[in-house]
Design a protein around this motif. Sequence first.
Motif, PDB file in Angstrom:
ATOM      1  N   ASN A   1       0.804  -1.220   0.000  1.00 30.68           N
ATOM      2  CA  ASN A   1       0.000   0.000   0.000  1.00 30.68           C
ATOM      3  C   ASN A   1       0.841   1.277   0.000  1.00 30.68           C
ATOM      4  OD1 ASN A   1      -2.970  -0.740   0.192  1.00 30.68           O
ATOM      5  ND2 ASN A   1      -2.031  -2.110   1.673  1.00 30.68           N
TER       6      ASN A   1
ATOM      7  N   ASP B   1      -7.981  -2.607   2.279  1.00 31.41           N
ATOM      8  CA  ASP B   1      -7.543  -2.404   0.899  1.00 31.41           C
ATOM      9  C   ASP B   1      -6.747  -1.118   0.676  1.00 31.41           C
ATOM     10  OD1 ASP B   1      -9.734  -0.773   1.264  1.00 31.41           O
ATOM     11  OD2 ASP B   1     -10.689  -1.296  -0.630  1.00 31.41           O
ATOM     12  N   CYS B   2      -6.679  -0.256   1.677  1.00 27.61           N
ATOM     13  CA  CYS B   2      -5.863   0.955   1.575  1.00 27.61           C
ATOM     14  C   CYS B   2      -5.612   1.491   2.980  1.00 27.61           C
ATOM     15  CB  CYS B   2      -6.551   2.009   0.714  1.00 27.61           C
ATOM     16  SG  CYS B   2      -8.046   2.680   1.446  1.00 27.61           S
TER      17      CYS B   2
ATOM     18  N   SER C   1      -8.571   2.599   5.046  1.00 29.34           N
ATOM     19  CA  SER C   1      -9.451   1.586   5.617  1.00 29.34           C
ATOM     20  C   SER C   1      -9.072   1.264   7.061  1.00 29.34           C
ATOM     21  CB  SER C   1      -9.448   0.310   4.768  1.00 29.34           C
ATOM     22  OG  SER C   1      -8.175  -0.283   4.766  1.00 29.34           O
TER      23      SER C   1
END
Length: 82
Positions: free
Chosen positions: A27, A66-67, A70
């Motif tokens: 990420n 997912d990032c 989040s």
Amino acid sequence: MTDFDPSLQLADVSMLSDAVRTWYRHNRATPTEQSTQLLCSAAFDFYNQGHRTREELVTLLITKFDCLHSLDVNAPTSTSHH
């Protein structure tokens, strides 16, 4: 937050740690204390559910979070009122 299990082997701790570091690299995120605590807790929960490989743990962490956003927590404490 999940308590640390003292019966874990060094290889297991290394695998959990590597899964979290891989999430950060994937990420392109800079670790913070709060995000690291959340990711480590999630990785440990996945481990306790039977996911015992680095690949499984990384996949589950990336899927669940997912990032970097989040990982944001809306309330600063559990006693906050909305």
